[in-house]
Design a protein around this motif. Sequence first.
Motif, PDB file in Angstrom:
ATOM      1  N   VAL A  31       0.842  -1.207   0.000  1.00  0.00           N
ATOM      2  CA  VAL A  31       0.000   0.000   0.000  1.00  0.00           C
ATOM      3  C   VAL A  31       0.878   1.258   0.000  1.00  0.00           C
ATOM      4  CG1 VAL A  31      -1.680   1.310   1.369  1.00  0.00           C
ATOM      5  CG2 VAL A  31      -1.948  -1.175   1.104  1.00  0.00           C
ATOM      6  N   LEU A 146      -5.188   8.357   4.454  1.00  0.00           N
ATOM      7  CA  LEU A 146      -5.894   7.398   3.595  1.00  0.00           C
ATOM      8  C   LEU A 146      -5.111   6.084   3.456  1.00  0.00           C
ATOM      9  CD1 LEU A 146      -7.092   9.996   0.998  1.00  0.00           C
ATOM     10  CD2 LEU A 146      -8.605   8.490   2.318  1.00  0.00           C
ATOM     11  N   LEU A 147      -3.785   6.183   3.350  1.00  0.00           N
ATOM     12  CA  LEU A 147      -2.977   4.960   3.245  1.00  0.00           C
ATOM     13  C   LEU A 147      -3.087   4.149   4.529  1.00  0.00           C
ATOM     14  CD1 LEU A 147       0.189   6.480   1.509  1.00  0.00           C
ATOM     15  CD2 LEU A 147      -1.489   4.937   0.471  1.00  0.00           C
ATOM     16  N   ASP A 149      -5.609   4.114   6.575  1.00  0.00           N
ATOM     17  CA  ASP A 149      -6.934   3.496   6.604  1.00  0.00           C
ATOM     18  C   ASP A 149      -6.989   2.272   5.680  1.00  0.00           C
ATOM     19  OD1 ASP A 149      -9.770   3.744   7.584  1.00  0.00           O
ATOM     20  OD2 ASP A 149     -10.062   3.610   5.419  1.00  0.00           O
ATOM     21  N   GLU A 150      -6.329   2.374   4.537  1.00  0.00           N
ATOM     22  CA  GLU A 150      -6.336   1.252   3.594  1.00  0.00           C
ATOM     23  C   GLU A 150      -5.619   0.034   4.184  1.00  0.00           C
ATOM     24  OE1 GLU A 150      -4.914   2.304  -0.314  1.00  0.00           O
ATOM     25  OE2 GLU A 150      -4.938   0.197  -0.959  1.00  0.00           O
ATOM     26  N   GLU A 153      -7.922  -1.482   6.717  1.00  0.00           N
ATOM     27  CA  GLU A 153      -9.024  -2.178   6.043  1.00  0.00           C
ATOM     28  C   GLU A 153      -8.548  -3.534   5.522  1.00  0.00           C
ATOM     29  OE1 GLU A 153     -12.102  -1.224   5.961  1.00  0.00           O
ATOM     30  OE2 GLU A 153     -12.733  -2.951   4.750  1.00  0.00           O
ATOM     31  N   ARG A 154      -7.407  -3.526   4.857  1.00  0.00           N
ATOM     32  CA  ARG A 154      -6.909  -4.784   4.283  1.00  0.00           C
ATOM     33  C   ARG A 154      -6.447  -5.759   5.350  1.00  0.00           C
ATOM     34  NH1 ARG A 154      -3.526  -3.964  -0.929  1.00  0.00           N
ATOM     35  NH2 ARG A 154      -2.907  -6.041  -0.266  1.00  0.00           N
TER      36      ARG A 154
END
Length: 405
Positions: A31, A146-147, A149-150, A153-154
């Motif tokens: 990511v 945002l990174l 959060d990604e 999430e993953r």
Amino acid sequence: MKKLQAPRGTLDVLPPDGRRRLALAGIADEVLGRAGYEPFETPVFEDTEVFARGVGESTDIVQKEMFTFEDKAGRSLTLRPEATAGICRAYVEHGMHKLPQPVKVWEAGPFFRHEAPQAGRFRQFTQIDAEAIGSDDPSLDAELILLFDEILERAGTGPRRLRLSSLGTPETRAEYVEELKRFLRAREDELSEEVRSRIDQNPLRAFDADHPGTQAVMKDAPLLLDRLAPDDAEHFTAVRELLDAAGLGYEIDPTLVRGLDYYTRTVFEVESDRLGAQAALGGGGRYDGLIEELGGPPTPGVGWAAGVERILMAAGEAERDGGIDVFVAGTGRDAFVLVRQLRGSGLRAQMEQAGRSLKGQMKQADRLGARWTVILGDEIEVKDMDSGAQQRAGSVDEVVRMVGA
Ligand code: AMP
């Protein structure tokens, strides 16, 4: 004899957790890598001064939580309690301001704080840390959030809350703290004893008080967010607009304070809905004065740190390991050569290595989740563990073909 144990507040990573940690680092690498963040490494210990100057003399971390020791030459060293100060020290030391800016890096590894151990809080813990140094562009603040959060999430952490605020400049903050002290003193008799006794040391704590009288007073308290200088307010608006454009939800929390002195402008923290008292999965913010504090040229920066143990706790139990491809029920030279050949062709292969009977070996193949078992006797038999079908193989090469290498 004394029973030997891991030191208080540390943990051993036993299978299958080691693989989950590697997988999380792999997610972070993918990511962050896509956005230009490069892996970085700094020492696990630094001159104590890096943290005293970088994190701030007056913080809890520096005052109470550092593992500090002297080396044989009497130099004061400290096991790193956080990553940003060391990374910024390296940025200055290697003249990285001469590179194209921003310099984007990430680092993962162990960190050390002498805290009271409890669920989710250790004395040695693991962080993933990402930093973008050399630009104050609000897109970096938004990108990093945002990174982060990604990655969460993953990693499968489930529901979480993002709290966001801005601290402005140190000058704005100092003026604001004086204003808040004046406000608290004017209504001193409505406050809890604890808050009253700490007005001078830490007036911001009043925002977290459980005491109903104090809470009523704090409803009228001035907020730092309303006192930001125009360019800081603009910067914050720009960060919010980018998060809005990306569709990421957040709560503005004007009382958000972080335990490190170096933050300016954006600060944020992410909490998991699945964890108890120690729910923070990570947090960070902008630190536009830190590099200068460490002896470098005035250089803005922004970053975050995430707690690996907490992310894995929130993500829940490991899924059952995927199993192996082939178990070779057999010992000695032939079995040894066969597993090497199978591994060489990319398969996960194991052989009998603990003196089990054939029955025990078949059980072991089951336990390992083997897709195929190769039984080496006078003949070579290949068992499909899904269907139970068993076939004879004429040669080792035929075995390799049959198990799909
Ligand atoms: P901080 O920079 O102090 O906010 O730390 C960033 C993240 O690291 C926190 O949100 C936690 O997830 C994790 N963390 C910090 N201290 C500890 C600790 N003592 N034990 C486990 N995780 C920690």
